[in-house]
Structure formats: C-alpha cells, structure tokens
Design an enzyme around this catalytic site. Sequence first.
Site, mmCIF file in Angstrom:
data_model
loop_
_atom_site.group_PDB
_atom_site.id
_atom_site.type_symbol
_atom_site.label_atom_id
_atom_site.label_comp_id
_atom_site.label_asym_id
_atom_site.label_seq_id
_atom_site.Cartn_x
_atom_site.Cartn_y
_atom_site.Cartn_z
ATOM 1 N N CYS A 138 1.122 -0.939 -0.339
ATOM 2 C CA CYS A 138 -0.019 -0.215 -0.006
ATOM 3 C C CYS A 138 1.012 0.913 0.283
ATOM 4 O O CYS A 138 0.112 2.291 0.076
ATOM 5 C CB CYS A 138 -0.955 -0.178 1.098
ATOM 6 N N HIS A 161 18.905 0.422 -1.245
ATOM 7 C CA HIS A 161 18.025 0.583 -1.006
ATOM 8 C C HIS A 161 17.209 -0.892 -0.195
ATOM 9 O O HIS A 161 16.230 -0.639 0.788
ATOM 10 C CB HIS A 161 17.177 1.089 -2.619
#
Lengths: 358, 265
Positions: free
Chosen positions: A50, A99
Amino acid sequence: MNLFCLGTDFNTSEVTRREKLAYTGEQVPAVLKAVSEALGPSEVVLLSTCNRTEFYVATSRTAVDSSTLLKTYLKESRQLDFDLDGETYFHEGAACVAHLFAVASGLRSMVVGETEIFGQTKEAYGKASLAGHTGKFLNKLFQFSFAAAKEARTHSGIGRGSVSVASVAIDLAEQIFGSLKEVKAMVLGAGETGERVARTLADKGVAKVMVSNRTYEKAEELAKTLSGVAIRWEEWEKFLIEADVVIASTAAPHFILYQKHLQELMPRRSFRPIFLIDLAIPRDIEPTAAVLDSVYLYDVDDLQSIASQHLAERQQEIENCKTLLKVHEQRYADWYERAVQHGKTGFGNLPSSSEAVG
Amino acid sequence: MADRIFLSLACIPYMLSSAYAFYAFGAKRFSRTHLNLGLMMTGFALHTFFLYLRAVSIHHCPLTNPFEMIVFLSWAIVLNYLLLGPTMRVSLLGAFSAPLVLVINLIALLIPALDYPTHYASAGWGVEMHAGLSVLAYGTLGIATVAAVMFLVANYYLKMRFLPPILSRLPPVGKLDVVCQRVTVLGFSLLTVGMIVGFATIPTGFHIIKVGFLVLVWIAYCGILIGKFMAKISPVRFAYGCVGIYLFVLITFWGIHLHAVPQHL
C-alpha cells in the site's frame, strides 16, 4: 549484469497516483512476464504494497535504458495520465542494493522499523522466483537482503517498542497480565479509537469482552463484531468487578469512574490488577485513581507519548542500522564481483553509487 | 581457614553476574539470561564446594558460627533461585539475586570476627534439622524478596507511564505478585516447620534472643500473609512488607547469632 530499482512510495507520490501503480497479488505474475518481455533477458521482482511499488531488475542492458523501457511499459499498461519522472525514484548498482536492504529492514517504511515489509519483500521475491523470473543475481540479492534485515532488527533498536496507541495498549496489558487469554475486557462507549483497541484485544484472544454504551443498540452492534456481550449502561458498574481491562471512550462531559469507586472496588477484587485505558476527551476516569495500588491508568496522551517516544528511539537507531547494513552491502558487492568474473560476462563491477530521482 | 578461598572464588561469578545486571539496566538491553544462569551456576558450584570443605573440616553441618550461617543463607538463596527461577519462569531473578548474594558473601568474608572456631558439640539431629530448615527458609524468603523487588521495579515504571526496554524483560506484574506470594508461603512453611522442630527437640537452655528473633520474624511474615489472603493489603504493600522484613533479617541475623552461644542453635 546491471542492477537497478525503479519505484514509487509515499515520499515521492500521493496516494491518488500511487494507487494507479499498485498491483494485487494475482496481477503480479502477468506483470513480471510482461516486464521481462519488454526488457529482454532479465531478472525481475515486483514489490507492491500500500505504500510502495518497486521493480528490482537485473539486466544485461544498461540500467538507464531499461528503466526508460519500464516506464514506457508502465505508462501504457496502466494508462497513466501523469508523467512518471516526477513520481518515481531510480537506484542503480550499489545504491539499488542499499535501497533494498533498507526497505527490507523497515528503514524506508512510513512507520520506521515496522516488520510487515519484511514479509512483503519475502512474498514478492517468492512469487518472482516461483514464476521463474529470478536468476542468480536477484536470488542472491534478496537472500542477502533478508539476512541483512534480520541482523539489523536483532542488533539494533529499529523495531523496538510499539508505535501506535492500540499496540502500546496491548503491550501494557501484556506487561500487567502476561497472557491475555484469561483477561476480561470492558468497553465503555463506542469511540473509534476505543473500538480499535478493543478489536486488537479481541484479536489477542481475551476471555471475554463486555460492551456498554448509552445507546444499547450500539453496544449490541459493537459487541457482535467483537464476539462479546452487551451490557446496559445502568449496569456496567456492577460488572466492573469482573473486568481486568477497561477501555473508556464515551462522550460524557464529566468523569464516569471516580477514585472512590475504585478504592471501594479494589479490596473486593482482592487487589487483582486493573488496567484502565481512558481514550475519551474530556476524560472518563478521574486521574487521581492512578494513585491507587494495582490500578494502572493511562489516558490517550500517555499512550500517544509512549508511542512517540518509541518512534523517536527508532529514528535514533537509523544510523546504527545503516552501519549494520553496510557490512551486508559490501558482502553482496564482493559476491557480485566474484560472480561477474567467474561468469566472464564482462559486465564489470557493481557501480559504486548512482542514484537519481525522476 | 583455607577453604575461604573457594568462597572468594564463588564471589567472582556472582560479581560478574551483578555487573552484567547493572550493565543490562544501563545499556537498556537484556538478552543473555543464559549467560547469567551460567555465572550463577558456576558461583553455586564453588559456593557448595566451600560448604563441603568446611563441613569436612569441622565434622558438622557448617552452621557453627555467624560466618557459616550467613554463607549458608546466601547458598540457600542461590539454591532457591536455581530451583524456583526456571520453574516459575522468572529468568531475570538471577540478575536480581546475584547482587544480594554477593553483598552477603562479601560481608561474611570482610568481617573476620564472624568466623571464629567453636567447640561445637552436637545437640542431636533435631537441632541440626532446625538450623538447616531455618536457614533454608531464610534463603527461600530471600528469593521472595528478590521477586518483591522485581515487582516494585515493574510497578514503578508502569505507574510512572514509562516503558524502558528492561521492563519488557521483566515478568508481568501480576505474575510477579503471584510468585512473590507463593515463594513467601513456601519460605514461611519451612520457617514454621523449622521452628516446630526446634521447639520440640532442643532440650534445655535455648537462647532467649534467638527465639525472640525467630518468633518476631515468624509473626511478621504471618501478618503480611494473612493480610494478603484476606485482601486487606495490596500487592504493593505486601511486596514492601517482604522487603522490609527481610532487610530486618539481614541486618539483625548475624548480630543475633554473634551474641548467641554457639551450642544453642
């Protein structure tokens, strides 16, 4: 082989745009297939939650060319009416590795240190692997990311302490009673936060939930969703002796539970501890009740303050966590170098850092 | 006596365990309870060996002078920790027990006057049993006191609405209250049996101060237990009661026995 990541998250994109780039679990295999076809021979993992949608790609093309192709594919397949350059980030080589490790560790999450992302990353990798879209570069990259995230979580305080009102309340209840299986909870009023805390308690398997509200029908309704019992408003004080946790969130303009009531009640309860959670504004429980032995009273500010304190502590742990991740990043870089040399593919070293947004 | 070296050696793991406990509090981390358990077991082994050597050299249960009594008491505390800690799943008990045991042993070692030779003539099995049970009871009550301190620490943080990481390593306050109460009952039962055996078997000339001390301690524990069972006192007051009575025992125990005639246990 070149590694890169193209993605969007809550920092770069608003939810109205982010949702257009989100994929359901069922859509993922088809998307992975389509991206592989668009980029040519490559390894691809799609992480879609989400808060973020990210493509991790290992390809023999240059990372910049591949990301351009990927953006084109996204724009066409999702029929986007906005430019992706301003909504996405691009990390290449070592920056991509860093990352992913930070994402899997929860460092890039909206609530820093949350653990759900770790499971989501594992699931994303599992799906890609099952569909045959990963090879040795992404396999190793994700395996390293899981090890890195585990170590970061174990050896830093990044995941320490609850950071929401409901989870802080549950932590406190467990600190007072231990297992919640034999705990009886009473919900007074049907405020939204109160309901959320009660639901979390019910999910923990408390022995009984009693719900009381001025409007009996509302109490019945909430009791039904919590698998509890409704109590008429005039009778809740009678049942207080049974309750171990009381969640008060009524709209009453005055206190509904006073120190003197509890003072009388506690010997009758054999001084069994009682955890009072006052989520109402104005407050429902007289604050001086907190001085009584075996009474643990917390209002919404107390819970919020603990949650904020935990969040601040997690923020302070970010640098510590990054240091731990660096070791794993270096290990992956070493492995990558050996793999490239061994394969004699001639694609060169993992680029030390190359990062651009847009 | 040469056997004291083993007691001194036993203090090293107890000291390390205490240091680790203080470090854990300071560093807000507490994850290696097995390390603590290992240290406590090492200390206990050396402690036991000291008592064995002493028993061999004096040909009696090592309870013939104040030094031996307080060292036996600290041994009983560690024994109780090792037996009750894992059973009641209160693993952190060791971290709280270690400093108490260390202090007791250091006091015993640093006051040479406590360890005087006695011409002990056995007064029979009853007296030895009375002495052994009484010291074991004080050991058990020591563990109850440690649980009470843990309860008070956890209660303090919860009342202050402050949740340091160490709190999550402590057992729940409700459980600590139950542990404290159960162990106190166990210690009180041992004390009662020891007292009955003492009264039943000591033939003549019992020491009035010792008996008075024992009865006073028994009444105090009886009082707080009755209060607890009748819900007249709260868990907090019960815990303070346990700590208070035991501090009184620790402060007066050696003095009472220093003044007592050795033959009269």
